[in-house]
Design a protein around this motif. Structure first.
Motif, PDB file in Angstrom:
ATOM      1  N   UNK A 151       0.829  -1.207   0.000  1.00  0.00           N
ATOM      2  CA  UNK A 151       0.000   0.000   0.000  1.00  0.00           C
ATOM      3  C   UNK A 151       0.866   1.260   0.000  1.00  0.00           C
ATOM      4  N   UNK A 152       1.959   1.217   0.771  1.00  0.00           N
ATOM      5  CA  UNK A 152       2.858   2.367   0.828  1.00  0.00           C
ATOM      6  C   UNK A 152       3.522   2.607  -0.522  1.00  0.00           C
ATOM      7  N   UNK A 153       3.916   1.525  -1.198  1.00  0.00           N
ATOM      8  CA  UNK A 153       4.531   1.664  -2.516  1.00  0.00           C
ATOM      9  C   UNK A 153       3.535   2.225  -3.520  1.00  0.00           C
ATOM     10  N   UNK A 154       2.324   1.703  -3.502  1.00  0.00           N
ATOM     11  CA  UNK A 154       1.284   2.152  -4.424  1.00  0.00           C
ATOM     12  C   UNK A 154       1.000   3.642  -4.227  1.00  0.00           C
ATOM     13  N   UNK A 155       0.864   4.060  -2.975  1.00  0.00           N
ATOM     14  CA  UNK A 155       0.619   5.476  -2.691  1.00  0.00           C
ATOM     15  C   UNK A 155       1.787   6.343  -3.143  1.00  0.00           C
ATOM     16  N   UNK A 156       3.003   5.842  -2.927  1.00  0.00           N
ATOM     17  CA  UNK A 156       4.190   6.588  -3.304  1.00  0.00           C
ATOM     18  C   UNK A 156       4.239   6.835  -4.808  1.00  0.00           C
ATOM     19  N   UNK A 157       3.966   5.802  -5.582  1.00  0.00           N
ATOM     20  CA  UNK A 157       4.003   5.920  -7.043  1.00  0.00           C
ATOM     21  C   UNK A 157       2.882   6.840  -7.538  1.00  0.00           C
ATOM     22  N   UNK A 158       1.687   6.644  -7.013  1.00  0.00           N
ATOM     23  CA  UNK A 158       0.555   7.447  -7.466  1.00  0.00           C
ATOM     24  C   UNK A 158       0.738   8.924  -7.126  1.00  0.00           C
ATOM     25  N   UNK A 159       1.221   9.208  -5.927  1.00  0.00           N
ATOM     26  CA  UNK A 159       1.448  10.609  -5.537  1.00  0.00           C
ATOM     27  C   UNK A 159       2.538  11.248  -6.396  1.00  0.00           C
ATOM     28  N   UNK A 160       3.579  10.466  -6.708  1.00  0.00           N
ATOM     29  CA  UNK A 160       4.640  11.007  -7.555  1.00  0.00           C
ATOM     30  C   UNK A 160       4.106  11.310  -8.950  1.00  0.00           C
ATOM     31  N   UNK A 161       3.297  10.395  -9.501  1.00  0.00           N
ATOM     32  CA  UNK A 161       2.788  10.591 -10.862  1.00  0.00           C
ATOM     33  C   UNK A 161       1.852  11.795 -10.959  1.00  0.00           C
ATOM     34  N   UNK A 162       1.149  12.105  -9.877  1.00  0.00           N
ATOM     35  CA  UNK A 162       0.291  13.286  -9.894  1.00  0.00           C
ATOM     36  C   UNK A 162       1.116  14.551 -10.096  1.00  0.00           C
ATOM     37  N   UNK A 163       2.234  14.621  -9.399  1.00  0.00           N
ATOM     38  CA  UNK A 163       3.121  15.775  -9.559  1.00  0.00           C
ATOM     39  C   UNK A 163       3.846  15.731 -10.904  1.00  0.00           C
ATOM     40  N   UNK A 193      12.400   7.782 -16.410  1.00  0.00           N
ATOM     41  CA  UNK A 193      12.136   9.101 -15.822  1.00  0.00           C
ATOM     42  C   UNK A 193      11.406   8.967 -14.488  1.00  0.00           C
ATOM     43  N   UNK A 194      10.428   8.078 -14.466  1.00  0.00           N
ATOM     44  CA  UNK A 194       9.648   7.878 -13.239  1.00  0.00           C
ATOM     45  C   UNK A 194      10.531   7.269 -12.149  1.00  0.00           C
ATOM     46  N   UNK A 195      11.334   6.274 -12.513  1.00  0.00           N
ATOM     47  CA  UNK A 195      12.213   5.626 -11.540  1.00  0.00           C
ATOM     48  C   UNK A 195      13.205   6.622 -10.943  1.00  0.00           C
ATOM     49  N   UNK A 196      13.831   7.413 -11.816  1.00  0.00           N
ATOM     50  CA  UNK A 196      14.789   8.417 -11.335  1.00  0.00           C
ATOM     51  C   UNK A 196      14.114   9.429 -10.411  1.00  0.00           C
ATOM     52  N   UNK A 197      12.898   9.834 -10.787  1.00  0.00           N
ATOM     53  CA  UNK A 197      12.160  10.792  -9.969  1.00  0.00           C
ATOM     54  C   UNK A 197      11.769  10.209  -8.618  1.00  0.00           C
ATOM     55  N   UNK A 198      11.340   8.956  -8.627  1.00  0.00           N
ATOM     56  CA  UNK A 198      10.963   8.290  -7.380  1.00  0.00           C
ATOM     57  C   UNK A 198      12.156   8.174  -6.436  1.00  0.00           C
ATOM     58  N   UNK A 199      13.295   7.734  -6.977  1.00  0.00           N
ATOM     59  CA  UNK A 199      14.477   7.558  -6.142  1.00  0.00           C
ATOM     60  C   UNK A 199      14.996   8.900  -5.614  1.00  0.00           C
ATOM     61  N   UNK A 200      14.931   9.918  -6.459  1.00  0.00           N
ATOM     62  CA  UNK A 200      15.379  11.247  -6.030  1.00  0.00           C
ATOM     63  C   UNK A 200      14.502  11.747  -4.888  1.00  0.00           C
ATOM     64  N   UNK A 201      13.203  11.588  -5.044  1.00  0.00           N
ATOM     65  CA  UNK A 201      12.281  12.051  -3.998  1.00  0.00           C
ATOM     66  C   UNK A 201      12.443  11.226  -2.719  1.00  0.00           C
ATOM     67  N   UNK A 202      12.673   9.914  -2.877  1.00  0.00           N
ATOM     68  CA  UNK A 202      12.833   9.039  -1.708  1.00  0.00           C
ATOM     69  C   UNK A 202      14.096   9.394  -0.925  1.00  0.00           C
ATOM     70  N   UNK A 203      15.201   9.624  -1.647  1.00  0.00           N
ATOM     71  CA  UNK A 203      16.445  10.027  -0.981  1.00  0.00           C
ATOM     72  C   UNK A 203      16.264  11.352  -0.260  1.00  0.00           C
TER      73      UNK A 203
END
Length: 214
Positions: A151-163, A193-203
């Motif tokens: 659930x945490x992963x799903x929310x993380x991806x969806x919130x990132x894609x909104x931005x 692009x999505x992977x790089x953005x996710x990792x950047x935001x997570x770090x």
């Protein structure tokens, strides 16, 4: 009748498969369904011509295996399951040895009365039931932990894609899982692009949390 001991560790291993993809694969991404479709991507601003057919896709397997959030929590869950397996194996082995010892005593005549044999067997059966209940308890706990991370992963991806989509304005972002999309132009693949953005935001979020803890 001699008590038969089930291989509880084998049953547990069969019920739960470990690995980065296996741990998170039960997340609620249905085949062909986009992880996120924002309202902004579905309609253009009032008075502007709506863009149509602007579609992209993300390879979920790649995200699961390379998104640092998933990788880290996969290791946490793997360690948790290995601990459970070790505990069940140890308790199962001890119970099995007790059952074998009981059988040998019966065969050698060391147990001289039916009452004594029934008492020992009842104790072994009780231990087996307790061990099976412990396995059920561990399995339920593990599944709860895994669902929490899903659930945490799903929310993380969806919130990132909104931005992400505020700038890119895709009409639809599909999730590509294994071969659920029969054909797609590679130009539509925005996984990197999505992977790089996710990792950047997570770090960045981890860094922020570390500062707060100081």
């Amino acid at each position: 009748e001699i008590l038969m001991i089930k291989s509880l560790t084998t049953l547990f291993i069969a019920s739960i498969t470990i690995g980065p993809t296996a741990i998170f694969y039960s997340c609620n991404y249905k085949q062909g369904q986009a992880p996120s479709t924002t309202k902004e991507s579905l309609s253009a601003a009032k008075g502007e011509k709506e863009e149509s057919g602007k579609i992209a896709y993300v390879c979920i397997d790649t995200i699961i295996n390379s998104y640092e959030f998933c990788v880290e929590h996969s290791k946490v869950l793997e360690k948790r399951m290995n601990n459970i397996k070790a505990t069940l194996a140890s308790k199962g082995k001890a119970l099995q040895n007790s059952a074998i010892s009981f059988q040998q005593k019966v065969q050698s005549g060391a147990i001289t009365s039916q009452e004594q044999a029934q008492k020992i067997q009842a104790s072994l059966q009780k231990q087996q039931i307790e061990l099976e209940n412990l396995q059920d308890k561990y399995t339920a706990q593990f599944e709860k932990e895994r669902q929490k991370y899903n659930d945490a992963m799903k929310d993380s991806i969806e919130n990132f894609l909104k931005d992400f989509n505020k700038d890119h304005k895709y009409s639809m972002i599909l999730s590509k899982v294994e071969n659920n999309i029969l054909y797609a132009d590679k130009k539509l693949d925005i996984t990197e692009d999505v992977l790089n953005g996710l990792n950047k935001r997570y770090k960045s979020s981890k860094g922020g949390n570390a500062k707060k803890q100081k």
